[in-house]
Motif scaffolding. Structure first.
Motif, PDB file in Angstrom:
ATOM      1  N   GLN A 143       0.707  -1.263   0.081  1.00  0.00           N
ATOM      2  CA  GLN A 143      -0.052   0.076  -0.104  1.00  0.00           C
ATOM      3  C   GLN A 143       0.823   0.914   0.113  1.00  0.00           C
ATOM      4  OE1 GLN A 143      -2.505  -0.217   3.472  1.00  0.00           O
ATOM      5  NE2 GLN A 143      -3.975  -1.611   2.473  1.00  0.00           N
ATOM      6  N   LYS A 144       0.408   2.115  -0.659  1.00  0.00           N
ATOM      7  CA  LYS A 144       1.032   3.760  -0.715  1.00  0.00           C
ATOM      8  C   LYS A 144       0.037   4.804  -0.168  1.00  0.00           C
ATOM      9  CE  LYS A 144       2.138   7.798  -2.743  1.00  0.00           C
ATOM     10  NZ  LYS A 144       1.423   8.576  -3.410  1.00  0.00           N
ATOM     11  N   TYR A 145       0.530   5.211   0.733  1.00  0.00           N
ATOM     12  CA  TYR A 145      -0.077   6.701   1.269  1.00  0.00           C
ATOM     13  C   TYR A 145       0.444   8.020   0.760  1.00  0.00           C
ATOM     14  CZ  TYR A 145      -3.186   3.270   3.490  1.00  0.00           C
ATOM     15  OH  TYR A 145      -3.834   2.175   4.073  1.00  0.00           O
ATOM     16  N   ARG A 170       9.515  13.886  -8.594  1.00  0.00           N
ATOM     17  CA  ARG A 170       8.267  14.233  -7.865  1.00  0.00           C
ATOM     18  C   ARG A 170       7.157  13.090  -8.009  1.00  0.00           C
ATOM     19  NH1 ARG A 170       8.187  19.282  -5.601  1.00  0.00           N
ATOM     20  NH2 ARG A 170       6.615  18.246  -4.276  1.00  0.00           N
ATOM     21  N   GLY A 171       6.426  12.978  -7.178  1.00  0.00           N
ATOM     22  CA  GLY A 171       5.404  11.701  -7.159  1.00  0.00           C
ATOM     23  C   GLY A 171       6.170  10.346  -7.322  1.00  0.00           C
ATOM     24  N   GLY A 172       7.420  10.363  -6.690  1.00  0.00           N
ATOM     25  CA  GLY A 172       8.025   9.068  -6.817  1.00  0.00           C
ATOM     26  C   GLY A 172       7.814   7.938  -5.741  1.00  0.00           C
ATOM     27  N   SER A 173       6.802   8.595  -5.038  1.00  0.00           N
ATOM     28  CA  SER A 173       6.478   7.239  -3.946  1.00  0.00           C
ATOM     29  C   SER A 173       5.711   6.258  -4.797  1.00  0.00           C
ATOM     30  CB  SER A 173       5.776   7.849  -2.871  1.00  0.00           C
ATOM     31  OG  SER A 173       6.504   8.694  -2.022  1.00  0.00           O
ATOM     32  N   ASP A 174       4.838   6.593  -5.487  1.00  0.00           N
ATOM     33  CA  ASP A 174       3.925   5.860  -6.260  1.00  0.00           C
ATOM     34  C   ASP A 174       4.849   4.731  -7.008  1.00  0.00           C
ATOM     35  OD1 ASP A 174       1.824   7.374  -5.899  1.00  0.00           O
ATOM     36  OD2 ASP A 174       2.120   8.380  -8.066  1.00  0.00           O
ATOM     37  N   THR A 175       6.027   4.968  -7.494  1.00  0.00           N
ATOM     38  CA  THR A 175       7.026   4.085  -8.170  1.00  0.00           C
ATOM     39  C   THR A 175       7.404   3.441  -7.092  1.00  0.00           C
ATOM     40  OG1 THR A 175       7.352   5.628  -9.856  1.00  0.00           O
ATOM     41  CG2 THR A 175       8.877   3.943  -9.678  1.00  0.00           C
ATOM     42  N   SER A 212      -1.484  13.800 -15.910  1.00  0.00           N
ATOM     43  CA  SER A 212      -2.598  13.639 -14.740  1.00  0.00           C
ATOM     44  C   SER A 212      -1.713  12.909 -13.730  1.00  0.00           C
ATOM     45  CB  SER A 212      -3.468  12.217 -15.306  1.00  0.00           C
ATOM     46  OG  SER A 212      -4.001  12.987 -16.310  1.00  0.00           O
ATOM     47  N   LYS A 213      -1.510  13.898 -12.829  1.00  0.00           N
ATOM     48  CA  LYS A 213      -0.574  13.612 -11.512  1.00  0.00           C
ATOM     49  C   LYS A 213      -1.068  12.645 -10.522  1.00  0.00           C
ATOM     50  CE  LYS A 213       2.264  17.463 -12.538  1.00  0.00           C
ATOM     51  NZ  LYS A 213       2.050  19.107 -12.495  1.00  0.00           N
ATOM     52  N   VAL A 214      -2.176  11.926 -10.722  1.00  0.00           N
ATOM     53  CA  VAL A 214      -2.568  10.959  -9.646  1.00  0.00           C
ATOM     54  C   VAL A 214      -1.501   9.579  -9.731  1.00  0.00           C
ATOM     55  CG1 VAL A 214      -4.276   9.820 -11.567  1.00  0.00           C
ATOM     56  CG2 VAL A 214      -4.608   9.707  -9.023  1.00  0.00           C
TER      57      VAL A 214
HETATM   58 MG    MG Z   1       1.292  11.715  -6.140  1.00  0.00          MG
END
Ligand code: MG
Ligand code: ADP
Ligand code: ASP
Length: 407
Positions: free
Chosen positions: A6-8, A150-155, A208-210
């Motif tokens: 899971q990622k928060y 940026r947004g790298g936690s998704d990865t 789309s930065k989601v």
């Molecule tokens: Mg993000």
């Protein structure tokens, strides 16, 4: 028993209250008999706050030191979340990227994950612990701390899921799934039950930065079932990102993406001769500036041409400076620059087998009196660059024209 990653995201762990609520959510999954690896972002606003601090000291701080700085944000949240879990009787342990060992290349600020040593994580899971891993970070072969962009936690989350062979990777955020367009721009946007890796990749790369683009690349490459869900409200379904053959709802257009990080630069009245594109874009690429769209057009004056391209807004000033020099060298008439432009894109696999979508898109923009400055197309997308002030109008009118609000 399932193994779930899971990622928060930042908003989901934005305060002690939120972290406590996330801990409760995690505990309830664990109590159902699941094994859990949880990746978290920095608290919302922290990465920006630290970047601003650095820029108070230096205009262009060293990328290596930026990575050392920014990774502290995620180190705060992993420890606080592990504490919150322990506090409610759920055994947990936190690891930084370097501790797990998430190895990346050495490109500070935009490093790519090369390998993940799952040894420690598996050991802790076997001891019955929830494993909390810092998102967005890794370490290169020489031991330097890196970040994934940026947004790298998704990865981080998707890469962990791939490395561990997890049953699912769940991205918890402040929206309850992937919508036909950013719900903050178009309130009538509709949540999709599922979307293909290919379309999601296109949406992400068009702004789309989601989800970070690389997380979708990873999920597609390793066939990780990826789900986007809300950390705030209870909706176990969210949106599933999966292979095209698993998609039930087949739409012509699946979504509209927009990107506000665009800036446009044009060189007017350049002598039209071989090597022009090369002479203009070489110094730009040497300065490490990525170019997105490119248009070369015939000028009204004979023997002259106009050359326009877009770059990330952060690179606008730098690119403008380079272009002034190029103008002098090539004897061009003028440099025109505009950092108040946006890119709006229609995305859909259905476009492959359907002509006329582009014309329909251009008609809508014409009816709204929105001037198109640049166009680019691929098999499954059409993008236009327009004045930023028309962003909402363009997205909403296209959303309604293509009936994206309807099932
Ligand atoms: Mg993000
Ligand atoms: P997190 O901090 O959890 O990583 P982000 O801000 O990175 O969250 O991503 C979630 C945001 O993405 C939403 O708040 C929404 O405004 C934006 N967004 C852009 N396009 C879409 C879309 N098509 N569907 C859902 N959200 C979108
Ligand atoms: N904290 C990082 C950022 O703000 C990484 C992330 O949130 O995914 O970009």
């Amino acid at each position: 028993m399932a193994l779930v990653v899971q990622k928060y995201g930042g908003t989901s762990v934005g305060s002690v209250e939120r972290i406590t609520a996330v801990a409760q959510k995690i505990k309830s999954f664990k109590d159902k008999g699941n094994q859990l690896v949880v990746s978290v972002s920095a608290m919302s606003g922290e990465t920006n706050r630290m970047s601003a601090l650095a820029r108070e000291i230096q205009d262009t701080p060293s990328l290596r030191e930026m990575d050392v700085l920014l990774t502290t944000g995620e180190q705060v949240t992993i420890s606080l979340l592990a504490m919150a879990l322990q506090q409610i009787g759920c055994d947990a342990i936190s690891y930084t990227g370097a501790q797990v060992r998430i190895t990346t290349d050495s490109q500070h600020g935009k490093a790519r994950i090369q390998s993940i040593d799952d040894h420690r994580i598996k050991q802790s899971l076997s001891e019955g612990k929830v494993v909390v891993v810092a998102g967005f970070q890794g370490v290169d072969a020489a031991g330097h701390i890196t970040t994934l962009g940026r947004g790298g936690s998704d990865t981080t989350a998707v890469a962990l899921a791939a490395a561990l062979g997890a049953d699912e990777c769940q991205i918890y955020t402040d929206v309850d799934g992937v919508y036909t367009t950013d719900p903050r721009i178009e309130p009538n946007a509709r949540k999709m039950k599922s979307v293909s890796y290919e379309e999601m990749l296109e949406m992400a790369s068009l702004g789309s930065k989601v989800l970070q683009i690389r997380s979708v690349e990873f999920a597609s490459k390793y066939q990780v079932p990826l789900r986007v869900l809300s950390s705030m409200i209870d909706n176990p379904e969210g949106t599933l990102i999966t292979s095209e053959e698993n998609i039930v709802e087949r739409a012509l257009i699946s979504g509209i993406a927009h990107n506000k990080d665009e800036a446009k630069l044009s060189l007017i009245g350049v002598p039209d001769e071989p090597g022009i594109a090369y002479k203009i874009l070489k110094p730009i690429s040497q300065a490490n500036i990525e170019v997105d769209m490119i248009v070369q057009s015939v000028s009204a004056r004979e023997g002259l041409t106009n050359f326009a391209f877009t770059v990330h807004r952060d690179d606008f000033d730098k690119a403008q400076g380079i272009l002034q020099t190029v103008r002098d060298e090539l004897g061009a008439m003028a440099v025109q620059s505009d950092n108040q432009v946006v890119k709006v894109s229609l995305v859909g696999i259905g476009m492959r087998s359907h002509a006329g979508i582009a014309a329909q898109m251009f008609e809508v923009l014409h009816q709204e009196n929105i001037n198109i400055q640049m166009i680019s197309t691929s098999e499954i997308k059409i993008s236009v660059v327009i004045d930023e002030k028309y962003l909402e109008l363009a997205v909403r009118s296209l959303h309604s024209e293509f009936e994206l609000d309807k099932e």
